[in-house]
Design a protein around this motif. Structure first.
Motif, PDB file in Angstrom:
ATOM      1  N   HIS A  67     -64.208   2.458 -19.769  1.00 48.53           N
ATOM      2  CA  HIS A  67     -63.003   1.630 -19.893  1.00 48.53           C
ATOM      3  C   HIS A  67     -62.617   1.017 -18.546  1.00 48.53           C
ATOM      4  O   HIS A  67     -62.368  -0.186 -18.458  1.00 48.53           O
ATOM      5  N   VAL A  68     -62.562   1.859 -17.520  1.00 47.91           N
ATOM      6  CA  VAL A  68     -62.175   1.361 -16.199  1.00 47.91           C
ATOM      7  C   VAL A  68     -63.219   0.391 -15.653  1.00 47.91           C
ATOM      8  O   VAL A  68     -62.896  -0.538 -14.905  1.00 47.91           O
ATOM      9  N   GLY A  69     -64.490   0.590 -16.047  1.00 43.95           N
ATOM     10  CA  GLY A  69     -65.559  -0.300 -15.589  1.00 43.95           C
ATOM     11  C   GLY A  69     -65.390  -1.735 -16.008  1.00 43.95           C
ATOM     12  O   GLY A  69     -66.021  -2.636 -15.430  1.00 43.95           O
ATOM     13  N   ARG A  70     -64.554  -1.988 -17.013  1.00 43.41           N
ATOM     14  CA  ARG A  70     -64.293  -3.372 -17.423  1.00 43.41           C
ATOM     15  C   ARG A  70     -63.520  -4.137 -16.353  1.00 43.41           C
ATOM     16  O   ARG A  70     -63.510  -5.366 -16.338  1.00 43.41           O
ATOM     17  N   TYR A  71     -62.883  -3.417 -15.449  1.00 41.05           N
ATOM     18  CA  TYR A  71     -62.032  -4.035 -14.432  1.00 41.05           C
ATOM     19  C   TYR A  71     -62.585  -3.745 -13.042  1.00 41.05           C
ATOM     20  O   TYR A  71     -61.867  -3.261 -12.155  1.00 41.05           O
ATOM     21  N   ARG A  72     -63.868  -4.041 -12.867  1.00 42.01           N
ATOM     22  CA  ARG A  72     -64.533  -3.756 -11.582  1.00 42.01           C
ATOM     23  C   ARG A  72     -63.878  -4.511 -10.433  1.00 42.01           C
ATOM     24  O   ARG A  72     -63.772  -4.002  -9.323  1.00 42.01           O
ATOM     25  N   VAL A  75     -60.854  -2.704  -9.422  1.00 40.50           N
ATOM     26  CA  VAL A  75     -61.219  -1.427  -8.794  1.00 40.50           C
ATOM     27  C   VAL A  75     -61.633  -1.649  -7.341  1.00 40.50           C
ATOM     28  O   VAL A  75     -61.190  -0.935  -6.428  1.00 40.50           O
ATOM     29  N   VAL A  76     -62.469  -2.665  -7.111  1.00 42.30           N
ATOM     30  CA  VAL A  76     -62.903  -2.983  -5.748  1.00 42.30           C
ATOM     31  C   VAL A  76     -61.714  -3.408  -4.896  1.00 42.30           C
ATOM     32  O   VAL A  76     -61.574  -2.997  -3.727  1.00 42.30           O
ATOM     33  N   ALA A  77     -60.834  -4.229  -5.469  1.00 39.89           N
ATOM     34  CA  ALA A  77     -59.654  -4.678  -4.729  1.00 39.89           C
ATOM     35  C   ALA A  77     -58.742  -3.510  -4.385  1.00 39.89           C
ATOM     36  O   ALA A  77     -58.195  -3.437  -3.275  1.00 39.89           O
ATOM     37  N   PHE A  78     -58.594  -2.569  -5.314  1.00 37.80           N
ATOM     38  CA  PHE A  78     -57.731  -1.418  -5.055  1.00 37.80           C
ATOM     39  C   PHE A  78     -58.257  -0.587  -3.901  1.00 37.80           C
ATOM     40  O   PHE A  78     -57.507  -0.247  -2.969  1.00 37.80           O
ATOM     41  N   LEU A 127     -48.330  -5.320   2.805  1.00 34.44           N
ATOM     42  CA  LEU A 127     -48.911  -6.276   1.870  1.00 34.44           C
ATOM     43  C   LEU A 127     -50.169  -5.718   1.204  1.00 34.44           C
ATOM     44  O   LEU A 127     -50.381  -5.895   0.000  1.00 34.44           O
ATOM     45  N   CYS A 128     -50.995  -5.033   1.987  1.00 34.74           N
ATOM     46  CA  CYS A 128     -52.202  -4.431   1.411  1.00 34.74           C
ATOM     47  C   CYS A 128     -51.849  -3.328   0.418  1.00 34.74           C
ATOM     48  O   CYS A 128     -52.491  -3.195  -0.634  1.00 34.74           O
ATOM     49  N   ASN A 129     -50.823  -2.549   0.765  1.00 35.15           N
ATOM     50  CA  ASN A 129     -50.371  -1.499  -0.149  1.00 35.15           C
ATOM     51  C   ASN A 129     -49.831  -2.096  -1.440  1.00 35.15           C
ATOM     52  O   ASN A 129     -50.078  -1.567  -2.537  1.00 35.15           O
ATOM     53  N   LEU A 130     -49.112  -3.203  -1.329  1.00 36.17           N
ATOM     54  CA  LEU A 130     -48.592  -3.887  -2.512  1.00 36.17           C
ATOM     55  C   LEU A 130     -49.733  -4.425  -3.376  1.00 36.17           C
ATOM     56  O   LEU A 130     -49.704  -4.307  -4.608  1.00 36.17           O
ATOM     57  N   GLY A 131     -50.739  -5.019  -2.728  1.00 35.57           N
ATOM     58  CA  GLY A 131     -51.888  -5.528  -3.480  1.00 35.57           C
ATOM     59  C   GLY A 131     -52.678  -4.424  -4.162  1.00 35.57           C
ATOM     60  O   GLY A 131     -53.137  -4.581  -5.300  1.00 35.57           O
ATOM     61  N   ALA A 132     -52.824  -3.287  -3.475  1.00 34.80           N
ATOM     62  CA  ALA A 132     -53.531  -2.153  -4.078  1.00 34.80           C
ATOM     63  C   ALA A 132     -52.768  -1.612  -5.282  1.00 34.80           C
ATOM     64  O   ALA A 132     -53.359  -1.289  -6.315  1.00 34.80           O
ATOM     65  N   SER A 133     -51.450  -1.521  -5.160  1.00 36.30           N
ATOM     66  CA  SER A 133     -50.633  -1.038  -6.278  1.00 36.30           C
ATOM     67  C   SER A 133     -50.693  -2.004  -7.450  1.00 36.30           C
ATOM     68  O   SER A 133     -50.746  -1.578  -8.619  1.00 36.30           O
ATOM     69  N   LEU A 134     -50.712  -3.306  -7.160  1.00 34.80           N
ATOM     70  CA  LEU A 134     -50.817  -4.299  -8.225  1.00 34.80           C
ATOM     71  C   LEU A 134     -52.159  -4.207  -8.937  1.00 34.80           C
ATOM     72  O   LEU A 134     -52.230  -4.303 -10.172  1.00 34.80           O
ATOM     73  N   SER A 135     -53.229  -3.992  -8.184  1.00 27.39           N
ATOM     74  CA  SER A 135     -54.550  -3.835  -8.790  1.00 27.39           C
ATOM     75  C   SER A 135     -54.616  -2.587  -9.665  1.00 27.39           C
ATOM     76  O   SER A 135     -55.152  -2.615 -10.779  1.00 27.39           O
ATOM     77  N   ALA A 136     -54.058  -1.490  -9.162  1.00 25.20           N
ATOM     78  CA  ALA A 136     -54.048  -0.255  -9.945  1.00 25.20           C
ATOM     79  C   ALA A 136     -53.220  -0.409 -11.215  1.00 25.20           C
ATOM     80  O   ALA A 136     -53.583   0.118 -12.274  1.00 25.20           O
TER      81      ALA A 136
END
Length: 202
Positions: A67-72, A75-78, A127-136
């Motif tokens: 399931h998570v693999g659909r959003y590679r 995942v990489v961005a996070f 900003l990086c923390n915000l982007g990681a949280s958005l990706s997750a």
């Protein structure tokens, strides 16, 4: 678009009865239930959905990974943004020590430049923390929606006898509360664990 097909075992000459048709026919269906191995999301049940996506259900870990693999991309961005955020935050501690040294110099040294650089590093970390949280969060919501869709397709493949024996409230609880727990497993569960491990490593 969903396309419904009758189960091959019913034959072309037998009309496909819905729930209303079964009620008018006395509530008894002569169709035999498909074997347990055929009752999958792939569409080999009572009805099928053309182009339904299959997931690896051989184990819990592989099912989650499929399931998570659909959003590679997410995942990489996070991982990338979370790592960069921790690096920037750790570097800010080093800059804080440098600013303290600049304050001891006559005239304050290059205190202004060092302070502005520290603010820029902290802003980058945020900003990086915000982007990681958005990706997750995107992974979490996508996983939740895909799991719910997989459940609906599985229910669609079940026989009418199966649905007659189930409580509607139990099925809806699976479709709402249980899938919500899957989303919480990603955010904040996995998000906090991975972020904490990266903070320890960096």
């Amino acid at each position: 678009m969903l396309s419904l097909h009758a189960r091959p075992g019913l034959g072309a000459s037998r009309p496909l009865l819905g729930l209303g048709g079964l009620a008018r026919a006395g509530g008894v269906s002569t169709a035999t239930a498909p074997p347990a191995s055929a009752r999958t999301v792939s569409g080999e049940g009572e009805f099928s959905v053309a182009g339904a996506r299959r997931y690896d259900a051989s184990s819990c870990a592989r099912w989650v990974a499929s399931h998570v693999g659909r959003y590679r991309g997410f995942v990489v961005a996070f991982f990338s943004l979370a790592l960069l955020s921790n690096i920037a935050f750790s570097f800010a501690a080093v800059l804080t020590g440098s600013i303290a040294e600049e304050m001891l110099k006559p005239g304050g040294g290059r205190l202004l430049e060092a302070s502005l650089f520290l603010c820029a590093v902290l802003a980058l970390s945020a900003l990086c923390n915000l982007g990681a949280s958005l990706s997750a969060e995107n992974i979490s919501k996508g996983f939740q929606a895909d799991a719910r869709e997989e459940l609906y397709l599985s229910l669609l493949a079940k026989s009418q006898t199966f649905h007659g024996r189930q409580r509607v409230g139990d099925i809806m609880a699976r479709a709402t509360d249980d899938t919500q727990m899957l989303g919480l497993m990603i955010v904040p569960g996995s998000n906090l664990i991975i972020d904490s491990l990266l903070a320890i490593v960096v």
